[in-house]
Motif scaffolding. Sequence first.
Motif, PDB file in Angstrom:
ATOM      1  N   MET A  99      -6.897  12.378   1.404  1.00  0.00           N
ATOM      2  CA  MET A  99      -5.684  11.408   1.359  1.00  0.00           C
ATOM      3  C   MET A  99      -6.393  10.011   0.941  1.00  0.00           C
ATOM      4  SD  MET A  99      -4.552  12.589   5.289  1.00  0.00           S
ATOM      5  CE  MET A  99      -6.132  12.426   5.985  1.00  0.00           C
ATOM      6  N   PHE A 100      -5.465   9.339   0.339  1.00  0.00           N
ATOM      7  CA  PHE A 100      -5.588   7.850  -0.118  1.00  0.00           C
ATOM      8  C   PHE A 100      -4.528   6.879   0.298  1.00  0.00           C
ATOM      9  CE2 PHE A 100      -7.109  10.890  -3.307  1.00  0.00           C
ATOM     10  CZ  PHE A 100      -8.468  10.384  -3.627  1.00  0.00           C
TER      11      PHE A 100
ATOM     12  N   LEU B 183       0.698  -1.191   0.096  1.00  0.00           N
ATOM     13  CA  LEU B 183      -0.026   0.011  -0.023  1.00  0.00           C
ATOM     14  C   LEU B 183       0.807   1.074  -0.034  1.00  0.00           C
ATOM     15  CD1 LEU B 183      -2.847  -0.980   2.603  1.00  0.00           C
ATOM     16  CD2 LEU B 183      -2.987  -0.915   0.147  1.00  0.00           C
ATOM     17  N   GLY B 184       0.311   2.153  -0.879  1.00  0.00           N
ATOM     18  CA  GLY B 184       1.124   3.378  -0.833  1.00  0.00           C
ATOM     19  C   GLY B 184       0.333   4.368  -0.220  1.00  0.00           C
ATOM     20  N   LEU B 185       0.816   5.876  -0.446  1.00  0.00           N
ATOM     21  CA  LEU B 185      -0.012   6.887   0.330  1.00  0.00           C
ATOM     22  C   LEU B 185      -0.152   7.928  -0.709  1.00  0.00           C
ATOM     23  CD1 LEU B 185      -1.558   7.810   2.907  1.00  0.00           C
ATOM     24  CD2 LEU B 185       0.580   9.005   3.400  1.00  0.00           C
ATOM     25  N   THR B 186      -1.240   8.662  -0.859  1.00  0.00           N
ATOM     26  CA  THR B 186      -1.190   9.807  -1.768  1.00  0.00           C
ATOM     27  C   THR B 186      -1.833  10.902  -0.938  1.00  0.00           C
ATOM     28  OG1 THR B 186      -1.155   8.330  -3.792  1.00  0.00           O
ATOM     29  CG2 THR B 186      -1.888  10.912  -3.858  1.00  0.00           C
TER      30      THR B 186
ATOM     31  N   THR C 137       3.193  11.765  -3.229  1.00  0.00           N
ATOM     32  CA  THR C 137       2.951  10.504  -3.312  1.00  0.00           C
ATOM     33  C   THR C 137       4.289   9.611  -2.627  1.00  0.00           C
ATOM     34  OG1 THR C 137       1.718  10.865  -5.160  1.00  0.00           O
ATOM     35  CG2 THR C 137       2.656   8.727  -4.974  1.00  0.00           C
ATOM     36  N   ILE C 138       3.632   8.612  -1.826  1.00  0.00           N
ATOM     37  CA  ILE C 138       4.646   7.841  -1.520  1.00  0.00           C
ATOM     38  C   ILE C 138       4.625   6.382  -1.883  1.00  0.00           C
ATOM     39  CG2 ILE C 138       5.821   6.710   0.787  1.00  0.00           C
ATOM     40  CD1 ILE C 138       4.684   8.998   2.410  1.00  0.00           C
ATOM     41  N   ARG C 139       5.419   5.799  -2.866  1.00  0.00           N
ATOM     42  CA  ARG C 139       5.363   4.647  -3.463  1.00  0.00           C
ATOM     43  C   ARG C 139       5.126   3.271  -2.451  1.00  0.00           C
ATOM     44  NH1 ARG C 139       9.745   3.232  -5.623  1.00  0.00           N
ATOM     45  NH2 ARG C 139      11.053   4.990  -4.850  1.00  0.00           N
TER      46      ARG C 139
ATOM     47  N   MET D 152       9.790   7.023   2.268  1.00  0.00           N
ATOM     48  CA  MET D 152       9.823   8.430   2.095  1.00  0.00           C
ATOM     49  C   MET D 152      10.364   9.163   3.072  1.00  0.00           C
ATOM     50  SD  MET D 152       9.198  11.275   0.199  1.00  0.00           S
ATOM     51  CE  MET D 152       8.188  11.009  -1.161  1.00  0.00           C
ATOM     52  N   GLY D 153      11.544   9.868   3.001  1.00  0.00           N
ATOM     53  CA  GLY D 153      12.210  10.818   3.904  1.00  0.00           C
ATOM     54  C   GLY D 153      11.473  12.090   4.050  1.00  0.00           C
ATOM     55  N   LEU D 154      11.440  12.524   5.339  1.00  0.00           N
ATOM     56  CA  LEU D 154      10.585  13.889   5.281  1.00  0.00           C
ATOM     57  C   LEU D 154      11.359  14.744   6.244  1.00  0.00           C
ATOM     58  CD1 LEU D 154       8.122  15.783   4.628  1.00  0.00           C
ATOM     59  CD2 LEU D 154       7.090  14.896   6.592  1.00  0.00           C
ATOM     60  N   VAL D 155      12.069  15.852   5.688  1.00  0.00           N
ATOM     61  CA  VAL D 155      13.058  16.690   6.402  1.00  0.00           C
ATOM     62  C   VAL D 155      12.753  18.176   6.428  1.00  0.00           C
ATOM     63  CG1 VAL D 155      14.942  15.157   5.744  1.00  0.00           C
ATOM     64  CG2 VAL D 155      14.523  17.262   4.442  1.00  0.00           C
TER      65      VAL D 155
END
Length: 563
Positions: free
Chosen positions: A366-367, A297-300, A331-333, A338-341
Amino acid sequence: MLTIKDLAVKFPSRFGDVSAIEDVDMTIAPGEIHGLVGESGAGKSTVGAAVIGLLSTPGYIAGGELTLGDTDLRSLSEQEAHAIRGDRISMIFQDPQTSLNPLMTIEDQLVETIQAHSDVSQGAAVKRAVDLLEEIGIDNAATRIKAYPHQFSGGMRQRVVIALAICTDPELIIADEPTTALDVAVQSQVLDLIRRLAKDRQIAFMLITHDIGVIAQIADRVTVMRKGRVMETGDTEQVLSRPTHPYTRALMDAVPPLDHRITRFRTPTDAETAPPGSIPDNAAERWLLEGQQHELLGLTLDGIHLSFPGTRTSIWRKPDPFVALQDINLTIRPGSIMGLVGESGSGKSTLAKAITGLIAPTSGTMFLGDNVLPAGRARKRNDPSRQLIQMVFQDPYSSLNSRHRIGDILSEPLWLYGFVNDAAERRSLAAAMLELVGMAPDAIDKYPHQFSGGQRQRVAVARALLARPRFLICDEPTSALDVSIQAEILNLLKDLQSVFGLTILFISHNLAVVRQMSDDIAVLRNGKIEEIGSTEGMFERPQADYTKKLLALTPVMPRTWQV
C-alpha cells in the motif's frame, strides 16, 4: 384490520407533559403494507409502540382510539394485552442481532415462541420451525436451524426475526426499520419476503422506515409524519409522485436521485443553509488550512490479499483459510472521492481496516502518496500515516466514548499528535471545530448521548478533522440517518472535501448516494474488484453483470411532480 383515530401519546417530565404524537389517524387493511415515514423524532416508532403496548415508561396514551379488528386495544387489561402481543400482533425490530438471544440456537428460539402461543408438542414445534425457515427462504433449513445467530449473515438474521414474527400467525406485524444497514441485494430479498407474506397470508404490515426508496418499492399506502403529527396520507404512488404538503415535497427533495447527478443535496431547511462550498471563517478553518504544508495525497493498493484462518471442523484436516480480499489493485486519485460499493460480506470494511492499519494484509503493498504504508502492527505509533489517515465510522454512538464530554473527545487528537500543548487553546479550537461542522460551540460540555444521530456524526467528522488528515475513510456514515439529516451530513462532507482538498474513500451500499458523492467507483464482490471506473461512466454504461444487478435492485424514486 387496524384503526387508529386521534391518537395522542405523552411523556411526563418535571416541566410538565411532553406530547410525542397528537391527533394521529391511520387505517391498515388485511394484506396491506402501510408505510410510516418521517424524520428522526417524528413519532413513527411511538405509534408502533402504542399499538403493541410497549411504550417506554413513563409514556402513556393520552387519548384516541386503537382498534384491532373488533378489539378495543385500549380497554384491555395487562394480562389481555400480553396475550395479544406475539399472538395477534408481532413486531420486527431494526437490529436482528439484538432481537435474537446469542446463547440460544435458532431452533430453541423458534420452538420457545411457538409453544408459548400454541398447545403443540416439542416435535410438532420443531417441524413447524423448520417449515417456517424454508418458507422465508433459508436453504437447508433442517441443518441451519441448529446454528446460533452469530453464524448467520445480517440478512439471514433478519429472516429469522421475520420467522419469529409470523410463527404465531399474527394479523398485524409492525416492522420498525427492518432493512436499515442492509445492502440493496439483501434488502430486496427481505422486502420480497414481506410482500409475499402480506399477499399469501393476508398479514397487515405497518412498515416504519426513514428510507423513502423502500416505501416506493413495497408500500401500498403511506403516511408522512413530522413532529408527532400526520402531514399527509394516501396511496404510495400519489403521495410520492404528487405530494400536496410542502413538508412531503421537501422530504422527497432530500432523497438523492439514482438516474442523474446533482451538485448538492437539498434539505427541508435549504432556505437557511449556506451556498455550496461555503465554510464559516473561523479559527478551526484557518488552523486546518495552515496544516496543508504538502501536496494532496492519493492512495495506491498493489496486489492486496488478505485471508483469515479457517474454522477447524476435524482434528484430521487442516481448515482452509477464509479469503477476505483477493488481488486488490486500486488507485484513488489525490483530492478525489472514490466510492466503494458491494453487498454485505464483500470485503468493503475489511479493506478500510487494512488501509488504516487495524489489520494486516497477507500480501501486497500500500502507498500513501509516494511512501509505502506499513501494514498492521508494523505501523508504529509515531508513523505519519496514523495522523494523515482518519476514519468516520457507521455508528457514531459506539465510536465516541460515552463517558467523555465532547470537548475531551475533540481535544484528544490535538494532544495525541502534539499539535496544541495548551489545554485552554485545545478547548478553544475544539469549540471552533464544532461551529465549523454546524454545531453550537456550547455542545463542548455535553456527552454523546445528549445528541441526535446526525449531531453525533458531525462530532465524529470534527474529531477526524482535528487530526489534520489528508485521507479520510467514510464507512457507511449515513446509513442509519433519515434522508434530511443524511443530506446535511453529505453536504458537509462535500464542502469540507472541496475546501480542504481531502482525498476520500466513501463506502456505502446506497448507490444513489455514491453517485452524488463520488468521482470514481470500485465495485467489490466476494473480496474481488468486479469493476472500476468513473462514476458517470459506470452508472450510464456498467460493464460487469454484478454492477448491472446492483443497479437493477436499487429503487428509483418517482419525481413526476417536479418541474
